[in-house]
Scaffold this motif. Sequence first.
Motif, PDB file in Angstrom:
ATOM      1  N   ARG A 126      81.820 -12.181  15.130  1.00 28.25           N
ATOM      2  CA  ARG A 126      81.733 -10.868  14.466  1.00 28.25           C
ATOM      3  C   ARG A 126      80.602 -10.916  13.448  1.00 28.25           C
ATOM      4  O   ARG A 126      80.427 -11.914  12.742  1.00 28.25           O
ATOM      5  N   LEU A 127      79.854  -9.832  13.397  1.00 29.19           N
ATOM      6  CA  LEU A 127      78.843  -9.662  12.359  1.00 29.19           C
ATOM      7  C   LEU A 127      79.003  -8.268  11.791  1.00 29.19           C
ATOM      8  O   LEU A 127      79.026  -7.292  12.539  1.00 29.19           O
ATOM      9  N   LYS A 128      79.164  -8.189  10.485  1.00 28.73           N
ATOM     10  CA  LYS A 128      79.314  -6.891   9.826  1.00 28.73           C
ATOM     11  C   LYS A 128      78.152  -6.717   8.848  1.00 28.73           C
ATOM     12  O   LYS A 128      77.866  -7.611   8.052  1.00 28.73           O
ATOM     13  N   ILE A 129      77.534  -5.559   8.920  1.00 26.13           N
ATOM     14  CA  ILE A 129      76.422  -5.257   8.016  1.00 26.13           C
ATOM     15  C   ILE A 129      76.806  -4.046   7.184  1.00 26.13           C
ATOM     16  O   ILE A 129      77.194  -3.019   7.728  1.00 26.13           O
ATOM     17  N   LYS A 130      76.716  -4.175   5.868  1.00 23.30           N
ATOM     18  CA  LYS A 130      76.960  -3.013   4.994  1.00 23.30           C
ATOM     19  C   LYS A 130      75.672  -2.757   4.222  1.00 23.30           C
ATOM     20  O   LYS A 130      75.238  -3.566   3.411  1.00 23.30           O
ATOM     21  N   ALA A 131      75.058  -1.625   4.512  1.00 21.07           N
ATOM     22  CA  ALA A 131      73.779  -1.302   3.875  1.00 21.07           C
ATOM     23  C   ALA A 131      74.020  -0.587   2.548  1.00 21.07           C
ATOM     24  O   ALA A 131      75.082  -0.003   2.334  1.00 21.07           O
ATOM     25  N   PRO A 132      73.028  -0.635   1.634  1.00 23.69           N
ATOM     26  CA  PRO A 132      73.209   0.011   0.323  1.00 23.69           C
ATOM     27  C   PRO A 132      73.526   1.502   0.417  1.00 23.69           C
ATOM     28  O   PRO A 132      74.392   1.999  -0.298  1.00 23.69           O
ATOM     29  N   THR A 133      72.832   2.220   1.312  1.00 21.55           N
ATOM     30  CA  THR A 133      73.068   3.663   1.408  1.00 21.55           C
ATOM     31  C   THR A 133      74.515   3.961   1.785  1.00 21.55           C
ATOM     32  O   THR A 133      75.083   4.961   1.348  1.00 21.55           O
ATOM     33  N   PHE A 134      75.114   3.087   2.582  1.00 23.10           N
ATOM     34  CA  PHE A 134      76.517   3.260   2.979  1.00 23.10           C
ATOM     35  C   PHE A 134      77.405   3.352   1.738  1.00 23.10           C
ATOM     36  O   PHE A 134      78.317   4.182   1.668  1.00 23.10           O
ATOM     37  N   SER A 135      77.133   2.484   0.754  1.00 23.25           N
ATOM     38  CA  SER A 135      77.940   2.503  -0.473  1.00 23.25           C
ATOM     39  C   SER A 135      77.705   3.768  -1.282  1.00 23.25           C
ATOM     40  O   SER A 135      78.549   4.148  -2.089  1.00 23.25           O
ATOM     41  N   SER A 160      66.663  22.287  -5.977  1.00 22.02           N
ATOM     42  CA  SER A 160      66.453  20.897  -6.402  1.00 22.02           C
ATOM     43  C   SER A 160      66.913  19.899  -5.356  1.00 22.02           C
ATOM     44  O   SER A 160      66.648  18.695  -5.486  1.00 22.02           O
ATOM     45  N   ALA A 161      67.628  20.386  -4.341  1.00 20.11           N
ATOM     46  CA  ALA A 161      68.246  19.454  -3.378  1.00 20.11           C
ATOM     47  C   ALA A 161      67.244  18.498  -2.719  1.00 20.11           C
ATOM     48  O   ALA A 161      67.525  17.299  -2.635  1.00 20.11           O
ATOM     49  N   PRO A 162      66.061  18.978  -2.265  1.00 25.01           N
ATOM     50  CA  PRO A 162      65.153  18.018  -1.612  1.00 25.01           C
ATOM     51  C   PRO A 162      64.736  16.859  -2.525  1.00 25.01           C
ATOM     52  O   PRO A 162      64.702  15.703  -2.091  1.00 25.01           O
ATOM     53  N   ALA A 163      64.436  17.151  -3.781  1.00 22.27           N
ATOM     54  CA  ALA A 163      64.043  16.072  -4.704  1.00 22.27           C
ATOM     55  C   ALA A 163      65.218  15.128  -4.963  1.00 22.27           C
ATOM     56  O   ALA A 163      65.047  13.907  -5.063  1.00 22.27           O
ATOM     57  N   ILE A 164      66.418  15.703  -5.066  1.00 21.93           N
ATOM     58  CA  ILE A 164      67.594  14.859  -5.307  1.00 21.93           C
ATOM     59  C   ILE A 164      67.825  13.932  -4.111  1.00 21.93           C
ATOM     60  O   ILE A 164      68.058  12.728  -4.281  1.00 21.93           O
ATOM     61  N   ILE A 165      67.707  14.490  -2.910  1.00 24.54           N
ATOM     62  CA  ILE A 165      67.900  13.654  -1.711  1.00 24.54           C
ATOM     63  C   ILE A 165      66.881  12.513  -1.706  1.00 24.54           C
ATOM     64  O   ILE A 165      67.227  11.357  -1.475  1.00 24.54           O
ATOM     65  N   ALA A 166      65.613  12.847  -1.977  1.00 21.14           N
ATOM     66  CA  ALA A 166      64.580  11.799  -1.962  1.00 21.14           C
ATOM     67  C   ALA A 166      64.868  10.736  -3.011  1.00 21.14           C
ATOM     68  O   ALA A 166      64.623   9.546  -2.791  1.00 21.14           O
ATOM     69  N   SER A 167      65.416  11.162  -4.155  1.00 22.51           N
ATOM     70  CA  SER A 167      65.670  10.184  -5.228  1.00 22.51           C
ATOM     71  C   SER A 167      66.810   9.235  -4.881  1.00 22.51           C
ATOM     72  O   SER A 167      66.914   8.166  -5.455  1.00 22.51           O
ATOM     73  N   TYR A 168      67.675   9.621  -3.947  1.00 23.22           N
ATOM     74  CA  TYR A 168      68.709   8.683  -3.477  1.00 23.22           C
ATOM     75  C   TYR A 168      68.079   7.548  -2.676  1.00 23.22           C
ATOM     76  O   TYR A 168      68.684   6.508  -2.495  1.00 23.22           O
ATOM     77  N   ASP A 169      66.886   7.800  -2.148  1.00 24.55           N
ATOM     78  CA  ASP A 169      66.209   6.838  -1.269  1.00 24.55           C
ATOM     79  C   ASP A 169      67.127   6.454  -0.108  1.00 24.55           C
ATOM     80  O   ASP A 169      67.392   5.262   0.114  1.00 24.55           O
ATOM     81  N   PRO A 170      67.649   7.434   0.614  1.00 23.16           N
ATOM     82  CA  PRO A 170      68.614   7.083   1.663  1.00 23.16           C
ATOM     83  C   PRO A 170      67.944   6.417   2.857  1.00 23.16           C
ATOM     84  O   PRO A 170      66.829   6.764   3.224  1.00 23.16           O
ATOM     85  N   CYS A 171      68.620   5.455   3.424  1.00 21.12           N
ATOM     86  CA  CYS A 171      68.110   4.836   4.648  1.00 21.12           C
ATOM     87  C   CYS A 171      69.204   4.907   5.705  1.00 21.12           C
ATOM     88  O   CYS A 171      70.198   4.194   5.636  1.00 21.12           O
ATOM     89  N   LEU A 172      69.020   5.804   6.646  1.00 24.48           N
ATOM     90  CA  LEU A 172      70.050   6.020   7.650  1.00 24.48           C
ATOM     91  C   LEU A 172      69.961   5.043   8.795  1.00 24.48           C
ATOM     92  O   LEU A 172      70.947   4.779   9.477  1.00 24.48           O
ATOM     93  N   SER A 173      68.778   4.466   9.009  1.00 27.00           N
ATOM     94  CA  SER A 173      68.674   3.406  10.021  1.00 27.00           C
ATOM     95  C   SER A 173      69.582   2.258   9.639  1.00 27.00           C
ATOM     96  O   SER A 173      70.267   1.671  10.469  1.00 27.00           O
ATOM     97  N   CYS A 174      69.561   1.913   8.341  1.00 20.10           N
ATOM     98  CA  CYS A 174      70.424   0.828   7.840  1.00 20.10           C
ATOM     99  C   CYS A 174      71.890   1.242   7.907  1.00 20.10           C
ATOM    100  O   CYS A 174      72.752   0.469   8.325  1.00 20.10           O
ATOM    101  N   THR A 175      72.176   2.463   7.451  1.00 17.87           N
ATOM    102  CA  THR A 175      73.566   2.889   7.303  1.00 17.87           C
ATOM    103  C   THR A 175      74.263   2.980   8.658  1.00 17.87           C
ATOM    104  O   THR A 175      75.390   2.514   8.819  1.00 17.87           O
ATOM    105  N   ALA A 176      73.565   3.571   9.631  1.00 21.04           N
ATOM    106  CA  ALA A 176      74.208   3.779  10.926  1.00 21.04           C
ATOM    107  C   ALA A 176      74.078   2.555  11.838  1.00 21.04           C
ATOM    108  O   ALA A 176      74.936   2.328  12.675  1.00 21.04           O
ATOM    109  N   ARG A 177      73.018   1.808  11.694  1.00 23.28           N
ATOM    110  CA  ARG A 177      72.786   0.589  12.453  1.00 23.28           C
ATOM    111  C   ARG A 177      72.916   0.807  13.955  1.00 23.28           C
ATOM    112  O   ARG A 177      73.669   0.140  14.640  1.00 23.28           O
TER     113      ARG A 177
END
Lengths: 113, 362
Positions: free
Chosen positions: B320-329, B345-362
Amino acid sequence: MKKIETTIENLKKDIAAFYKPELQHFMVMNAVDLGEKIEVQWFFSNYAHPCETICFYALVSPETEIPSIRDIVESAWVAEAELVDLMNIKVENTQKGFVLEPDFESGPLRKKK
Amino acid sequence: MGRQYEIPIGAQHISLLEPLHFKFTTENEKIVKTDANVYYVHRGIEQACCSKFKFRQVSFVVGRVCGLCSISHTTAYSQVAEKLLKIEIPLRAKYLRMLVIELDRIHSHLLCLSHVAENSGFEALFMKTMQYREFSMELLEAVCGNRIQYDFSIVGGVARDLKPQVAQSIMERLKKFVPQLDELMDIYKNNWTLSLKNKGAGAITKEDAMRLNVVGPFARAAGLAVDVRNETEDLLPWKEVGFEMVTETTGDVYARNIVRLRELYVSIRIIENIINGLPESALITETKAFPDGEATVRLEAPRGELFYYAKGNKTQVLERLKIKAPTFSNVAAMTEAFTGNEYGSAPAIIASYDPCLSCTAR
């Protein structure tokens, strides 16, 4: 990693006694398919004691409904929803379809029989 | 009570780099509720790592989880595999891993900052930040061979050594970058238009950050001092090379910008210290063992805590390998932090989260 065994019946009581948001950090849930049983794990770290990872775990049968801990750890719903889709386990008050499409084959991380 | 409207953003939207979907319920332009869907790119990487690939190949597979922080994934996986193999890697390999992680942090933070500027309507700053970021991509290519998805960390150590001329080039380029960073800090801190857009936007408190288990710059901007580099001395000696915790207090987009910029100064200092004190040793510890038992590893990726869990069964393929990415948290907090903000303001707020969905969804 420090592992603490619990049961489905005692899970919420054990985590409620352990978890303080200002002291502990909930990381993620995980599950390992052991064949007959599934080992469900809840991982925490500790702000005050760096390097310490605490893992609560419970051995359950695949049909068992796991109690949700989101009333204790608010952000746990994300990890619970992920496990429902990827491991095809039941979690209290959690629907399929957050990680995968609802009509997708459930439990891709379960072992094929 | 005004009339409520539901406004979707994503999964494909001009202000989003990542395939995520937010559904905002708004009332008089204010966001009152947010629903999120972050799983459009599930690729089954965990399953592939436990079925198709041998454990030594997995570091190359997890390097493809994310283009931006692939060094964090390959290093975290290598560390968890090394724990299962019960081996200690050479000191030079540890230093070189830290060097690439910090170079990666520079390019990732600058990318995030540039998108915050762009989504705040300041396109000239977006271009300037991206222009200044280019040096870090060139240095990563010089060190690792690739601009992204560098297979630098491997099980047992690192795949390449640092050539003296590359080390010299890093020092020279960092020296040139410092005044550019000063200039960026001045703009992000003091520009009137940007501060109007960013101050107070998407704010969370330290208590919210603790309650919702937020990680990375998102948490540190709210005053929660969480950084794995401060904690995991056993795997990489961060404090030895000058790590320093950076926090702000206001928890808004502005504070996230400032945390990232201040962390770039820390990264520069860490890289300089690594190069000045790079120990001489082998690059890899060889072993013929197979992974056995369970292990976990935490590593501070540019977006926050990355967590790996692995279970071995004395064969070539992991159980088993489990990956938990920062954006997931951060998903839970991401949806909450919009409440009460203007929809604009939503677009700037989203960008400031620096979300990475490649990591989160894997």
